[in-house]
Design a protein around this motif. Structure first.
Motif, short mmCIF file in Angstrom:
data_model
loop_
_atom_site.label_atom_id
_atom_site.label_comp_id
_atom_site.label_asym_id
_atom_site.label_seq_id
_atom_site.Cartn_x
_atom_site.Cartn_y
_atom_site.Cartn_z
N LEU A 120 0.81 -1.21 0.00
CA LEU A 120 0.00 0.00 0.00
C LEU A 120 0.84 1.27 0.00
N ASP A 121 2.16 1.14 -0.01
CA ASP A 121 3.04 2.31 -0.05
C ASP A 121 3.53 2.52 -1.48
N TRP A 122 2.60 2.81 -2.40
CA TRP A 122 2.96 2.99 -3.80
C TRP A 122 3.63 4.33 -4.00
N ASP A 123 4.49 4.39 -5.00
CA ASP A 123 5.09 5.65 -5.38
C ASP A 123 5.12 5.69 -6.91
N LEU A 124 5.56 6.81 -7.44
CA LEU A 124 5.56 7.00 -8.89
C LEU A 124 6.46 5.99 -9.59
N ALA A 125 7.59 5.67 -9.00
CA ALA A 125 8.51 4.73 -9.62
C ALA A 125 7.89 3.34 -9.76
N SER A 126 7.17 2.89 -8.72
CA SER A 126 6.54 1.57 -8.81
C SER A 126 5.39 1.58 -9.81
N LEU A 127 4.65 2.69 -9.89
CA LEU A 127 3.58 2.81 -10.88
C LEU A 127 4.14 2.76 -12.29
N ARG A 128 5.22 3.48 -12.54
CA ARG A 128 5.84 3.47 -13.87
C ARG A 128 6.37 2.08 -14.21
N GLY A 129 6.90 1.39 -13.23
CA GLY A 129 7.39 0.03 -13.46
C GLY A 129 6.25 -0.92 -13.81
N ASP A 130 5.13 -0.78 -13.09
CA ASP A 130 3.96 -1.61 -13.39
C ASP A 130 3.46 -1.34 -14.80
N CYS A 131 3.40 -0.07 -15.19
CA CYS A 131 2.94 0.29 -16.54
C CYS A 131 3.88 -0.25 -17.60
N ALA A 132 5.18 -0.17 -17.36
CA ALA A 132 6.15 -0.66 -18.33
C ALA A 132 6.03 -2.18 -18.51
N ARG A 133 5.74 -2.89 -17.43
CA ARG A 133 5.56 -4.35 -17.53
C ARG A 133 4.27 -4.71 -18.25
N MET A 134 3.23 -3.89 -18.14
CA MET A 134 1.94 -4.20 -18.75
C MET A 134 1.83 -3.71 -20.19
N ALA A 135 2.67 -2.75 -20.60
CA ALA A 135 2.56 -2.15 -21.93
C ALA A 135 2.54 -3.17 -23.06
#
Length: 69
Positions: free
Chosen positions: A14-29
């Protein structure tokens, strides 16, 4: 309250940050389908029928300012 551990296949962080969000998006792209080209064809006004707007909704929209408040 929802039990996150019950529905999550991995630990819920639950401690999300911008870096983890960008990493998730890069993996899902690679999994996101993107069409080669989008072509919107014009529709004749005679083909548009059956659209009704409730009077209360029309009044609400008419009373709104064009660019918001």
């Amino acid at each position: 309250m929802t039990n996150l551990e019950l529905y999550a296949s991995v630990r819920a962080d639950l401690d999300w940050d911008l870096a983890s969000l960008r990493g998730d998006c890069a993996r899902m792209a690679p999994h996101w389908a993107v069409p080669d080209r989008i072509t919107a064809l014009p529709i004749s006004p005679s083909r548009i029928h059956g659209v009704t707007v409730p009077e209360g909704s029309a009044r609400l929209l008419d009373a709104m300012s064009e660019y918001g408040d």
